[in-house]
Write a protein that holds these residues in place. Structure first.
Motif: not given
Length: 306
Positions: A132-136
């Motif tokens: 997970g990174t940011g909204s991804m």
């Protein structure tokens, strides 16, 4: 999907991975010699030998025939499954792109992933990850084999950190769906998201799996140095804050608040039944991992798993 990294960043990630894999191989080879018991020595499923009961042993493993025969309470030891499936929940929120000591917190995330892959992928074991990174949020399927594990680590190392904070609860919940057979689940994060966001998913994960939480910490998150006016940038919002670090009262309040925050994180992980390993950017992370594995094995020989 996150945008591709530029060639220079990709080359740096590959160089870091090459050094990490060499370091891990040299120092961790031999750590799991003998019967395979996994990174987290759990109860297993294969029957082993009996031994005398010790305080703290799980009474559900009582060996009643041996107990009746010897008139002394005995428990049945078990050997962990030889084909283990390990899943990683890797948090690459913007707050992980920070570090004031030997490493960035992000580098420790990649290092821990490399070590876990080395410890796990043997004898047909499979390792997968959700990132997970940011909204991804991205899922990397579990596959057996050293080459596949290296590809997974490379994909994580090349993930571009996006602005904003990942939803750690949603990331962990990805390990709960679809339901899988019992294995090991590892959550790697700085756990700076509110505990109410991720505590319940971690607790749910522990119902089916042995859970390891790896908390990544930088010393400046625990205390401020006395360096005068310090301009701080929130990596997740971009907001600027000027702090007068020469004020001893402010430094004391900061340290106290950080202590309360870290204690709450530890309590939430303990309440969720997760084993807890803290890695710091100013310490020898590999030595800390070796000590953790040794402590887990010692606990197993004493009849406990955590």
């Amino acid at each position: 999907m996150s945008p591709p990294l530029d060639a220079q960043t990709t080359a740096r990630a590959d160089a870091v991975l090459s050094r990490l894999q060499l370091l891990v191989t040299r120092k961790l080879d031999g750590l799991l010699q003998g019967d395979y018991v996994g990174l987290l020595p759990g109860p297993g499923t294969e029957a082993g030998e009996s031994r005398e009961y010790r305080p703290g042993d799980d009474v559900r493993r009582m060996d009643w025939p041996v107990t009746a025969r010897t008139t002394l309470p005995h428990v049945r030891q078990t050997v962990a499954d030889r084909e283990l499936e390990t899943w990683l929940a890797v948090d690459l929120s913007a707050s992980l792109d920070f570090g004031t000591a030997q490493h960035l917190k992000r580098d420790l995330v990649v290092a821990a992933t490399t070590a876990l892959a080395h410890l796990t992928v043997r004898g047909g074991n499979r390792i997968g990850a959700v990132v997970g990174t940011g909204s991804m949020l991205r899922r990397l399927p579990a596959r057996p084999g050293k080459k596949e594990a290296q590809g997974l680590v490379r994909a994580i190392a090349r993930t571009q950190v996006m602005p904003g904070r990942s939803d750690l609860g949603a990331l962990v919940d990805m390990l709960n769906r679809p339901p899988r057979r019992r294995g090991v689940a590892v959550v790697i994060s700085d756990f700076l998201a509110p505990t109410e966001q991720w505590e319940r998913p971690v607790r749910k994960l522990g119902v089916r799996h042995d859970v390891l939480a790896i908390e990544v910490v930088d010393p400046r998150e625990l205390e401020l140095p006395d360096v005068g006016v310090l301009t701080l940038v929130d990596p997740e919002s971009g907001a600027l804050h000027e702090v007068q670090t020469s004020d001893p009262k402010l430094r004391r309040r900061y340290a106290e608040a950080a202590g309360v925050q870290r204690a709450a994180i530890a309590q939430a992980l303990r309440g969720a039944g997760a084993a807890h390993l803290r890695l710091r950017t100013d310490s020898d992370w590999l030595l800390d991992m070796v000590r953790f594995v040794a402590a887990q094995r010692h606990a197993r020989t004493r009849g406990t798993t955590r």
